[in-house]
Design an enzyme around this catalytic site. Structure first.
Site, PDB file in Angstrom:
ATOM      1  N   ASP A  35       0.864  -1.186   0.000  1.00 10.90           N
ATOM      2  CA  ASP A  35       0.000   0.000   0.000  1.00 10.90           C
ATOM      3  C   ASP A  35       0.898   1.233   0.000  1.00 10.90           C
ATOM      4  OD1 ASP A  35      -3.265   0.429   1.120  1.00 10.90           O
ATOM      5  OD2 ASP A  35      -1.931   2.142   0.816  1.00 10.90           O
ATOM      6  N   LYS A  59       0.541   2.880   6.152  1.00  9.78           N
ATOM      7  CA  LYS A  59      -0.411   1.821   6.517  1.00  9.78           C
ATOM      8  C   LYS A  59       0.285   0.469   6.634  1.00  9.78           C
ATOM      9  CE  LYS A  59      -4.599   3.759   4.498  1.00  9.78           C
ATOM     10  NZ  LYS A  59      -5.653   3.564   3.479  1.00  9.78           N
ATOM     11  N   ASP A 103      -9.085  -0.656  -4.012  1.00  9.97           N
ATOM     12  CA  ASP A 103     -10.353  -0.058  -4.429  1.00  9.97           C
ATOM     13  C   ASP A 103     -10.212   0.545  -5.830  1.00  9.97           C
ATOM     14  OD1 ASP A 103      -8.823   2.135  -3.909  1.00  9.97           O
ATOM     15  OD2 ASP A 103     -10.176   3.044  -2.447  1.00  9.97           O
ATOM     16  N   CYS A 147     -13.459 -12.642 -17.693  1.00 14.65           N
ATOM     17  CA  CYS A 147     -14.578 -13.464 -18.155  1.00 14.65           C
ATOM     18  C   CYS A 147     -15.887 -12.712 -17.901  1.00 14.65           C
ATOM     19  CB  CYS A 147     -14.619 -14.796 -17.414  1.00 14.65           C
ATOM     20  SG  CYS A 147     -13.302 -15.957 -17.849  1.00 14.65           S
ATOM     21  N   CYS A 161     -18.771   7.081  -7.396  1.00 14.58           N
ATOM     22  CA  CYS A 161     -19.444   6.153  -6.484  1.00 14.58           C
ATOM     23  C   CYS A 161     -18.689   6.063  -5.170  1.00 14.58           C
ATOM     24  CB  CYS A 161     -19.509   4.751  -7.080  1.00 14.58           C
ATOM     25  SG  CYS A 161     -20.582   4.612  -8.491  1.00 14.58           S
TER      26      CYS A 161
HETATM   27 ZN   LIG Z   1     -11.137 -15.172 -17.992  1.00 15.92          ZN
END
Ligand SMILES: [Zn+2]
Length: 238
Positions: A35, A59, A103, A147, A161
């Site tokens: 981090d 951290k 994040d 995928c 957000c």
């Molecule tokens: Zn994949």
């Protein structure tokens, strides 16, 4: 047996802190922490091992000290840096399993791609608002992030957000689930969330969903193709 395996945690925040503590409390002693950030006031509500006396401390350093209190024999490698395209392969190759506790969508896809290329298994985790998700990826065997989504979402959308904040208990639950997945893997058991997305919706009491995720034909992970081949090879010739 546990001591010979190493687990890397990318991101020492709302997911990474509870994951690291759960591993140490389970007696798992060999961790890497990545981090680049120093502790600031905004971290304190969610990251319960940090207090005001830690403000301004890295951290990874504060977390390593805390883990040493839980488990004095723990070997923790703190890395005060951002995982990026230049260093990811060299770092991830030194570990047996990766916990994605970032994040940043771009970093999640970087972890996905490097782990798929190196054949290193990892557990994805994400929290936004009141909802959290986790899924374990066994490269060449189960579905990967690409995928599901061929490209990372737009960083600006995610940032807007993110300002809504995340809920500490949901992050703690997802982080703990990621630790359980990692422990299963390093102990030679099939992780419960391999190829299965766990969704925890904190806006409805106790709402937990498990969704099997199929590998996508043509994805760089090759899981869909290797499964088909394995299926043919395993079919009895009669
Ligand atoms: Zn994949």
């Amino acid at each position: 047996m546990l001591a010979s395996k190493r687990i890397l945690i990318v991101g020492v925040g709302g997911l990474g802190v509870p994951a690291a503590c759960a591993l140490a409390r389970a007696g798992f002693a060999d961790l890497g922490l990545i981090d680049p950030d120093l502790i600031d006031l905004s971290n304190l509500p969610r990251q319960v091992i940090f207090g005001e006396s830690n403000l301004g401390t890295a951290k990874v350093v504060a977390a390593a000290r805390h883990l040493a209190v839980i488990l004095p024999r723990a070997k923790v490698e703190p890395m005060l840096l951002s995982l990026d395209a230049a260093n990811a392969a060299e770092i991830i190759a030194r570990f047996d399993f990766v916990i994605d506790a970032t994040d940043s969508p771009a970093t999640k896809f970087l972890i996905n791609d490097v782990c798929v290329d190196l054949g290193v298994s990892f557990v994805y985790g994400g929290v936004l608002g009141l909802a959290g998700q986790a899924m374990t990826i066994l490269p060449g065997s189960t579905a990967c992030l690409r995928c599901l989504f061929e490209e990372p979402p737009d960083e600006a959308d995610v940032a807007s957000c993110r300002e809504a904040g995340i809920i500490g208990p949901v992050a703690a639950a997802i982080g703990a689930a990621q630790a359980v997945e990692a422990l299963s893997f390093v102990n030679g058991r099939m992780p419960a969330l391999a190829g299965t997305m766990l969704t925890l919706d904190g806006s409805q009491s106790g709402r937990v969903r498990l969704t099997p995720i199929a590998a996508r034909i043509g994805c760089r992970c090759g899981s869909a193709e290797s499964k088909a081949t394995a299926g043919c090879a395993a079919s009895p010739a009669r």
